[in-house]
Write an enzyme that holds these catalytic residues in place. Structure first.
Site, PDB file in Angstrom:
ATOM      1  N   LEU A   1       0.824  -1.213   0.000  1.00 53.73           N
ATOM      2  CA  LEU A   1       0.000   0.000   0.000  1.00 53.73           C
ATOM      3  C   LEU A   1       0.864   1.271   0.000  1.00 53.73           C
ATOM      4  O   LEU A   1       1.723   1.437   0.854  1.00 53.73           O
ATOM      5  CB  LEU A   1      -0.893  -0.018   1.246  1.00 53.73           C
ATOM      6  N   ASP A   2       0.615   2.158  -0.936  1.00 50.79           N
ATOM      7  CA  ASP A   2       1.283   3.466  -0.994  1.00 50.79           C
ATOM      8  C   ASP A   2       2.795   3.363  -1.134  1.00 50.79           C
ATOM      9  O   ASP A   2       3.534   4.280  -0.800  1.00 50.79           O
ATOM     10  CB  ASP A   2       0.943   4.327   0.241  1.00 50.79           C
ATOM     11  N   GLU A   3       3.268   2.207  -1.638  1.00 50.08           N
ATOM     12  CA  GLU A   3       4.712   2.020  -1.785  1.00 50.08           C
ATOM     13  C   GLU A   3       5.124   1.808  -3.237  1.00 50.08           C
ATOM     14  O   GLU A   3       6.284   1.569  -3.521  1.00 50.08           O
ATOM     15  CB  GLU A   3       5.182   0.816  -0.958  1.00 50.08           C
TER      16      GLU A   3
END
Lengths: 293, 293, 293, 293
Positions: free
Chosen positions: A236-238
């Protein structure tokens, strides 16, 4: 010298770095009657501090105009691709990328993408919009795009994702854009879409990962807020960042006002990332992107 | 109407919010022969979503010109200060703030601060520069400022900080600026300096806290890098943010180049924060700042 | 302390500068049960280099919350207005400004204004859209706004402007926005609309006045292009500037691409100016504007 | 693969556009043992709206690393240069450009250039500083650079320019930088220096040409101010633009404050332009520049 009717193609490639690549590629294109109209490259050898790295990777994007059809040009590049172990793509410039848009309730990203597409600024076509809420059906209708309301709840998530997969397959979708789609995709689907799905996160990553980033930004008292468009990965969000933008805020802005101001930034950051992707200007370099803007 | 020779004063205040503050303050200043030339305010009541908060705080900064001396004006404000429970300061505009600069080896922040001070853009005076390295002695000499080389190693850190305290006391220092001082201050010293020391962190906080932020930024592949000027508190890189700025970077920039590009941003972000502080434009609101720019 | 249901009002004023204005205004508002939630001021006396000017003008904008109705508050301010010779306005915050939009063929400004209005970011209501071309009728219909196609040619220009006047009168229009309306208004109409009409010029004024600014910008080889939102006056492209914005371009951008990139800037610059006007944050200071943003 | 000790060279070229240039250039460099580490190009054929132009010009900049000495590489390129009628330059990367700085009283541009040069960010060396005022002699001395005070008045202007010519000749000067030199050069000298002299104009050209641009900007009420670095030509403020930058201002800024804020922008805009020139990244395209940043 070419004229305006001559087709143009975008060739992207990456490979282990070694001398002679540019010469070989330009030679193959010249032999195919091509004129190079744009060319950009990047490599670890272009970076002085990485010169000692023996495993440098070379990245290149070339635009070439030639009367050759796509298949003919592909055949011309093929021997070079083998010789240099290229990871490569070849597209005709201007062919719209088939793009599935996923949304929830907020309209700003959808409005920006559809308006830009309609006015000829974004080389995509949108065969379907999927949403877990019905709110944006009217906007989809205005732009004449089929709208699929696929509600998601914890029990039917797998089924909902299956609908998405089928739509993508049915429409031969090349790109999925999460335009403020407020559901987290399963790890499995993230992996399937890796490099073919773009998300907009409403903060300047890696600041304020996760939920309610504007409330986090307000609490921390930052003086700039931003948005990040990135490829979807399992983490997530990486995922690899394609584009980021910020605007100035001050102490008097409530977190609600930050969210409102941020929407404009989210919309244009996402549209810029989609544009670059659809123009075949973004190459993956591990967890980073090379953007030949 | 006032003339150019009339003194000007900056009054800052915060207090529990209630009606009548502006009227009372403007009345006290008027009675003291003052003409308000600049006025800014902020309060929880100015924020629609916080209207229900019964414990709103009101912040105000007023510039006033009056022939009264500082003490006279202070006496005029005193009764209001008691009535409204003001937390307040009063300074004559243009009086330079006595500032201690702390540096290590890198010159860019020091150069910017001293150049701006010398050319009349920064209302500070610098009675001393402290460094744990001798490198910047020559630059200090060029600007005619005493340079104190106070080496720091793990065993003598307390002694080094004691030297710093004594210098600050001897020079009646009002502000300490960590202009790329590459030592972490002790918790105790941080607490002593709370609200009176400004640090420049070489990233866009809260991204990339801690060491080597440009290397972290490079690894994460961000498309903007930045700098953050903040007050020093006991928690590393967590103090109230005064100013932040960013610049655009791309995949081709090595982490060394990011650091080089970032230096210009650090220097001007720090100078801006010092300027606002020295003009008495920054008020503390818990972990946030109110900047009346 | 006020609660969320208490009405809020925006008071703007300008007058000859003299001591006591702030105190008098805050006193009148306090007597009317008001709590000042936002206050900004500007005057020639706030500008050190203008202190010797005996004819300074003072500008102020105050937001106040009070249970008083609009008329009651107006009566409370009236005596002060006479004493200080105020040029003043008083509006209830949030009351939408009745706005007539004028367009031609290009949709980007219209789309931005209507989308922002619909999503609650722009305190205007739009009773009518007037265009000299039929192209944008469909977008007007999507937003449910009556669309008036009023063709203009050299012979009927006066008649076309008369239709506009009648529409404005019939709908009690307070603001006219030229959202890429590609006709030059008559001097007479410009004078009538002075201070009540906002235009977007597609360049960074005063660079590239007149026609085809992007072509001019391309020929001159500028590295930034921009847009300017300004009030309409009798002098073409010379009205008081409300807002300007720029973006970076380079040698490779054709003038067509500059125009395309510029559209996004035009749209958001115009929307920002309309927002500030509709929030009663823009005051006229001769050929300049005071924007209490 | 090359190692850090291998010399790198920057080749710039322009020529009539035709297919095969990239292939020929890359072939010549490959034959000389070179590895291309950076390559950028631009041509009228890269610009769709110019495709019908039969007289397109092609611009290219290549960085190549090769063990060959400069003369050897020059010989390798020579045949190609003749075949394609190249207008070309070849420099070893990192060789400092011999630069004469001209100043008057204001220090900000000089400080920025010398600080950046000293700290390794600007590949220039400065054998002499010329000024028509003595004020900046001390700063020159700090950086160890000979300072020549050459007063200018209407009667001795030709003589003063002759001193400048002699200094330039004596020091083998490749570039002249007018770092807020407040004298207008004669037409004759401008022509001699064409393409080899960079000036900083303290406005966003073509706005506010000529004298006192900040006062002009204040009177017009612009919301952004800027600076323009451009090559010197015979026409005042009309030379090809290399770089421009702006910052936001508001109504409260006096023209003196605009000038103060603008200085920082001037300094960094000029330094950026000098950097690009000294890295051989700026090519002339008539009255425009091609900047391979």
């Amino acid at each position: 010298m070419t004229d305006a009717q001559t087709p143009r193609y975008a060739l992207t490639l990456s490979c282990p770095d070694r001398p002679g690549i540019v010469h070989a590629v330009s030679g193959a294109l010249l032999a195919a009657g091509g004129n190079i109209t744009e060319s950009q490259q990047y490599g670890s050898t272009g970076s002085p501090d990485a010169l000692d790295a023996s495993d440098g990777t070379f990245f290149m994007r070339v635009e070439v105009s030639t009367p050759e059809p796509l298949d003919g040009l592909r055949s011309a590049v093929q021997p070079i691709a083998e010789e240099f172990a290229l990871d490569w793509t070849l597209h005709r410039v201007g062919t719209p990328v088939r793009t599935l848009l996923m949304v929830s309730k907020e309209a700003h990203c959808l409005n920006e993408l559809l308006f830009q597409q309609r006015s000829g600024q974004l080389p995509i076509e949108v065969p379907a919009i999927v949403s877990n809420h019905p709110d944006l059906a009217e906007m989809a209708a205005f732009y004449g795009i089929p709208f699929h309301h696929v509600p998601v709840d914890p029990r039917n998530k797998a089924a909902a994702e299956q609908v998405l997969r089928e739509l993508a397959a049915a429409h031969d979708v090349e790109l999925v854009v999460l335009a403020r789609y407020m559901q987290i995709l399963s790890d499995e689907l993230c992996r399937e879409l890796s490099g073919r799905a773009i998300n907009i996160h409403h903060s300047f990553l890696p600041s304020f990962k996760g939920a309610r980033p504007y409330a986090q930004a307000h609490a921390r008292g930052v003086k700039l807020i931003g948005a990040t468009a990135h490829y979807v990965t399992g983490e997530l969000d990486e995922g690899p960042i394609i584009e980021q933008e910020v605007i100035r805020v001050d102490h008097a802005h409530t977190s609600e006002r930050l969210a409102q101001m941020g929407r404009a930034v989210e919309a244009r950051t996402l549209a810029q990332a989609v544009r670059w992707h659809a123009e075949h200007r973004v190459l993956l370099d591990g967890k980073r992107t090379v953007v030949f803007a």
